[in-house]
Design an enzyme around this catalytic site. Structure first.
Site, PDB file in Angstrom:
ATOM      1  N   HIS A  72     -54.367   0.553  28.228  1.00 25.58           N
ATOM      2  CA  HIS A  72     -55.760   0.746  28.634  1.00 25.58           C
ATOM      3  C   HIS A  72     -55.821   0.806  30.159  1.00 25.58           C
ATOM      4  CE1 HIS A  72     -58.082  -0.183  24.823  1.00 25.58           C
ATOM      5  NE2 HIS A  72     -56.845  -0.517  24.482  1.00 25.58           N
ATOM      6  N   GLU A  78     -53.798  -3.463  30.818  1.00 26.70           N
ATOM      7  CA  GLU A  78     -54.876  -2.797  31.552  1.00 26.70           C
ATOM      8  C   GLU A  78     -54.236  -2.320  32.857  1.00 26.70           C
ATOM      9  OE1 GLU A  78     -57.988  -2.219  30.709  1.00 26.70           O
ATOM     10  OE2 GLU A  78     -58.329  -3.511  28.957  1.00 26.70           O
ATOM     11  N   HIS A  92     -59.615   4.429  24.425  1.00 28.74           N
ATOM     12  CA  HIS A  92     -60.853   4.610  25.183  1.00 28.74           C
ATOM     13  C   HIS A  92     -60.728   5.903  25.985  1.00 28.74           C
ATOM     14  CE1 HIS A  92     -61.890   0.063  24.969  1.00 28.74           C
ATOM     15  NE2 HIS A  92     -62.486   0.746  24.006  1.00 28.74           N
ATOM     16  N   GLU A 115     -60.113   6.550  29.992  1.00 20.78           N
ATOM     17  CA  GLU A 115     -59.015   5.859  30.665  1.00 20.78           C
ATOM     18  C   GLU A 115     -57.791   6.776  30.736  1.00 20.78           C
ATOM     19  OE1 GLU A 115     -58.744   2.238  28.406  1.00 20.78           O
ATOM     20  OE2 GLU A 115     -60.828   1.699  28.830  1.00 20.78           O
TER      21      GLU A 115
END
Length: 425
Positions: free
Chosen positions: A306, A381, A182, A185
């Site tokens: 992420h 994350e 992504h 990020e």
């Protein structure tokens, strides 16, 4: 199609995309709202708006009743947007009356490195070419230990460049780490490069063992076109840059061919969670998957980086059904989040993707687990835990090192527990 025609098509695509991307996108007087659905009917209203206009940008996927969704709205769309929310009785809160001003305030804390001004370091964020030049220098400086690898290609012809690190012999268990799928990020590729550097230079015994006992495959930028676009044009960009009608890109972490587009993704090309017209429609995911397939039997642990929310996640994203080895996943999870907490007290939570965060089919970790016999597959994350975009994706550069240090602590513990459970045998 002939090779010449393929090359011509790719060149035209690059030229066309470059012309569209020439001017940096600004968000002056755009507003950001946080909306929350209370029932299925309200959720359906938000889903219908998601991807319906490039003047309404959903920063979160619309998946679950009760989940907070951050939405950026152009000034001319605000009356219509609020009218829709009002008629549906959807609760909302204004988070920013000028998104560009909010972004600029955060940017004062986010240092961006210019090309070749100083030695590569982790006090600043880097552009793609800087990181690729650094990876190439590592291969030159560490012959026999660092090998450049190409995990695939991008829509605009860029390499998905990474390194293979092998110290003290071959035929060791493999750990595969991909980051930056992504685009916005930024902490994810920064942390990936930090890990590369530590594997090559650290004198800490636990990290030296991590480097010497495993073969590492690390790809800091799984979505290079998107990452470049966040630097040149739109800092909020998440997807690839494939052209789909009047919209660009698919979500490369909804595009993998394992229960593709069953849940937690959009079929609208303008949506940030657009799954693409088919599984592996994006050359980034298709070519990267082919590279991973070439390593089948050599990868024992798959890690995807992420941001943000401070979660550690494992399969599945398409269903609440749990993996058959969920007891082992839980043991590794518990050891890993305990380790991430020790250095700075940072608290992670998580579990299986579907229940811990939201339904999301077509992710890389699920594909690795479900099709490539990689029995240990995790998604981090990273920092921060905040639910605000302005302090979320735009983590201040001063936090790159601490975020990466605690991540590496966690991976050391993860590898040890995976070994204890016999997955590296």
């Amino acid at each position: 199609m002939s090779l010449t025609k393929c090359l011509l098509f790719a060149l035209l695509a690059i030229v066309a995309t470059a012309s569209v991307s020439a001017e940096r996108i600004r968000y002056d007087n755009y507003r950001m709202y946080e909306a929350t659905s209370e029932n299925a009917k309200q959720l359906a209203v938000l889903k219908e708006m998601e991807g319906s206009s490039d003047s309404i940008l959903f920063l979160d996927g619309v998946h679950l009743v009760g989940a907070e969704v951050q939405i950026v709205v152009a000034p001319h769309k605000v009356p219509d947007f609020l009218d829709i929310l009002g008629k549906a009785e959807i609760k909302y809160e204004l988070k920013s009356s000028d998104v560009q001003k909010s972004l600029d305030e955060v940017d004062e804390k986010v240092a961006i490195k210019g090309r070749a001004a100083r030695a590569y370091n982790w006090a600043e964020y880097y552009e793609l070419d800087d990181t690729y030049a650094w990876l190439q220098s590592l291969a030159q400086q560490n012959p026999g230990v660092v090998t450049l690898i190409e995990g695939g290609k991008s829509y605009q012809g860029r390499s998905i460049l990474g390194v293979k690190i092998t110290r003290g012999g071959s035929n060791k268990p493999g750990i595969f780490l991909e980051a930056g799928i992504h685009a916005r990020e930024w902490i994810a590729p920064a942390a990936a490069t930090y890990i590369i550097n530590q594997l090559l230079t650290s004198e800490e015994e636990s990290i030296k063992q991590l480097a010497e006992n495993y073969t590492w495959y690390v790809l800091p930028h799984a979505n290079p076109d998107g990452y470049v676009y966040t630097h040149t044009t739109d800092r909020l960009w998440r997807k690839t840059r494939t052209l789909y009608g009047s919209c660009f890109g698919a979500d490369p972490n909804r595009n993998w061919g394992f229960h593709w587009n069953e849940v937690g993704a959009s079929s609208s090309a303008c949506s940030d969670t657009y799954a693409g017209p088919s599984a592996f429609s994006e050359i980034e995911t298709l070519s990267l998957s082919e590279y991973i397939k070439s390593l089948k039997g050599k990868i024992n642990l798959y890690i995807s980086l992420h941001a943000y929310s401070q979660y550690l996640l494992y399969p599945y994203g398409h269903t609440s059904d749990l993996p058959d080895n969920v007891a082992d996943f839980e043991k590794v999870y518990n050891a890993s989040i305990a380790a991430v907490n020790k250095r700075y007290g940072t608290k992670y939570t998580g579990g299986n993707i579907y229940d811990a965060i939201y339904p999301a089919a077509g992710a890389s970790v699920d594909w690795a687990y479900g099709t490539q016999d990689v029995r240990m597959s995790f998604c981090y994350e990273l920092r921060p835990s905040s639910t605000s975009y302005f302090t979320g994706f735009r983590l201040p550069a001063e936090q790159i090192v601490p975020a990466s240090e605690e991540l590496l602590d966690s991976i050391v513990a993860m590898a040890a527990e995976v070994k204890n459970l016999g997955y590296f045998d």
